[in-house]
Design an enzyme around this catalytic site. Sequence first.
Site, mmCIF file in Angstrom:
data_model
loop_
_atom_site.group_PDB
_atom_site.id
_atom_site.type_symbol
_atom_site.label_atom_id
_atom_site.label_comp_id
_atom_site.label_asym_id
_atom_site.label_seq_id
_atom_site.Cartn_x
_atom_site.Cartn_y
_atom_site.Cartn_z
ATOM 1 N N SER A 96 0.795 -1.225 0.000
ATOM 2 C CA SER A 96 0.000 0.000 0.000
ATOM 3 C C SER A 96 0.827 1.275 0.000
ATOM 4 O O SER A 96 0.285 2.340 -0.240
ATOM 5 C CB SER A 96 -0.948 0.024 1.201
ATOM 6 O OG SER A 96 -0.198 0.039 2.388
ATOM 7 N N LYS B 219 0.640 4.756 6.818
ATOM 8 C CA LYS B 219 -0.028 5.501 5.773
ATOM 9 C C LYS B 219 0.518 6.919 5.777
ATOM 10 O O LYS B 219 1.282 7.310 6.664
ATOM 11 C CB LYS B 219 -1.556 5.561 6.004
ATOM 12 C CG LYS B 219 -2.245 4.223 5.970
ATOM 13 C CD LYS B 219 -2.468 3.740 4.550
ATOM 14 C CE LYS B 219 -3.070 2.356 4.510
ATOM 15 N NZ LYS B 219 -2.126 1.269 4.450
#
Lengths: 198, 169
Positions: free
Chosen positions: A66, A110
Site C-alpha cells: 500500500s 499511511k
Amino acid sequence: MKCLGEEYMINLKLLRTIFYNMSLFQQWAFLVKEALDKSFLVAKFFCAIHVTDTYLFSTALVHGPSMLPTFNLNGEIVLLDRISTRYGKVGPGDVIIIRSPESPRKVVTKRIIGMEGDTVTYVVDPQNSDITKTIVVPKGHIWVEGDNIYNTYDSRNFGPVPYGLLQGKVFWKIWPTSAFGSIARRPQTVDPALKVME
Amino acid sequence: MVTPNFFWTVCKSSFTVGLIGLTISDRVASIVPVRGFSMSPTFNPHESTSLGLFTDDHVLVEKRCLTDYKFSHGDVVVFCSPSSYKEKHIKRITAMPGDWISVPYSYDTVKIPEGHCWVEGDNPTNSMDSRSFGPIPLGLIRGRVTHILWPPQRVGKIDRKFPQSGLAF
C-alpha cells in the site's frame, strides 16, 4: 595484560576463601543478594528500553503494497518518532503509523493527506472510475491514504481516523542499507501501466 | 565533597524510580481519579458534594488488556476522546463489533463496525458518550477499570453490568 589477569585471579581466590569461611546462612544470603542485584539491573534495563520505545523513538517493519513506491514490497525497517505525535506536531505529507481502526492489534503505515478541518478530495475507486468525493475532516480526526492508491486500504475505506490512534511518525529508513535515508514529503506518482521497480 | 555525591545519588535513584514507575503504570496498572458524574452511581454517586481531588473516586486501571484488546460487554474502560485526543474518558462498553444498537430518540439501528465498540455512561442523563460521537475504535482504549480504591467505604471490584436498554439483540 598479564598483570590484570593475575590481579583478577588473586581477587577471585580471595573471594573464594572469604566465601568458604562464611557460615551456610551467610553464603546463602550473599548469593540471594547477588541474584537480586543482577535481576534488578535487568529490570532497570528493560524499563529504560520500554520508556525509550514508548516515548522517544521506536522501530518498525513496514511491508505490503500500500505504500509503494515509498516503501518496497518485502519490508523495510524504519525509525519512528513518538514525540511529534504526542504533541500534535504532524501535518499533511507525513508518513505515520496508526493502529488500524478495524483490528486494534494491527498497526498500519499511511501518509497524512488532511488534518481536522481540511477539505479532502479523493478518488473513490481509482481502478474502475474517476469519480471523486470531497469531505471535510471532522474535529479530532485525520485523513490518511496509502501512496499506492490502486492497492491500499485506507481512509477511503474506513473513514477519517481519530487522532488518538496515531502511534508515531516515520522519519528515517534504516534497512535495507540501499534505502537508508529520509522519507519524501510527497508520494511519487505511480502509473499502474508501468512495472514498479524495487 | 559529601554534598555533590549525595545529590548525584539522589538524582540517580529518583531517575530509576521514575523509569520503573512509568513502566509499571504503562504496562501493569495505574490509579486515576474519576471526574464528573457520567458514571453515577458506579463512580462519584453524589452530585451535590463539592469536587476536589480528595472527594473524587480513584480507580485502578489495568493495562494488561492492551496486549490483545479482548474486551467484553460491561467492561468499564478508559479511552481517548475521538474528538480531542488529549482528553480521556471513562465509560462502560455496552456493545461489541457485530452487535446492533438502536439509537435513542430515532428509528435508526446502527451495526457496530469491525474493531469498534459502543460506550455509554451509567448515568444516561449526564453523559457524553457513543450516543453523541458514535462507535469508537477499540484502539483508542487505554485501560480497563477493575477496582475502586478511594473512598474507603466503596473500595471493591467493579461489576460487569449488562445493558438493559438500546440493544436490539
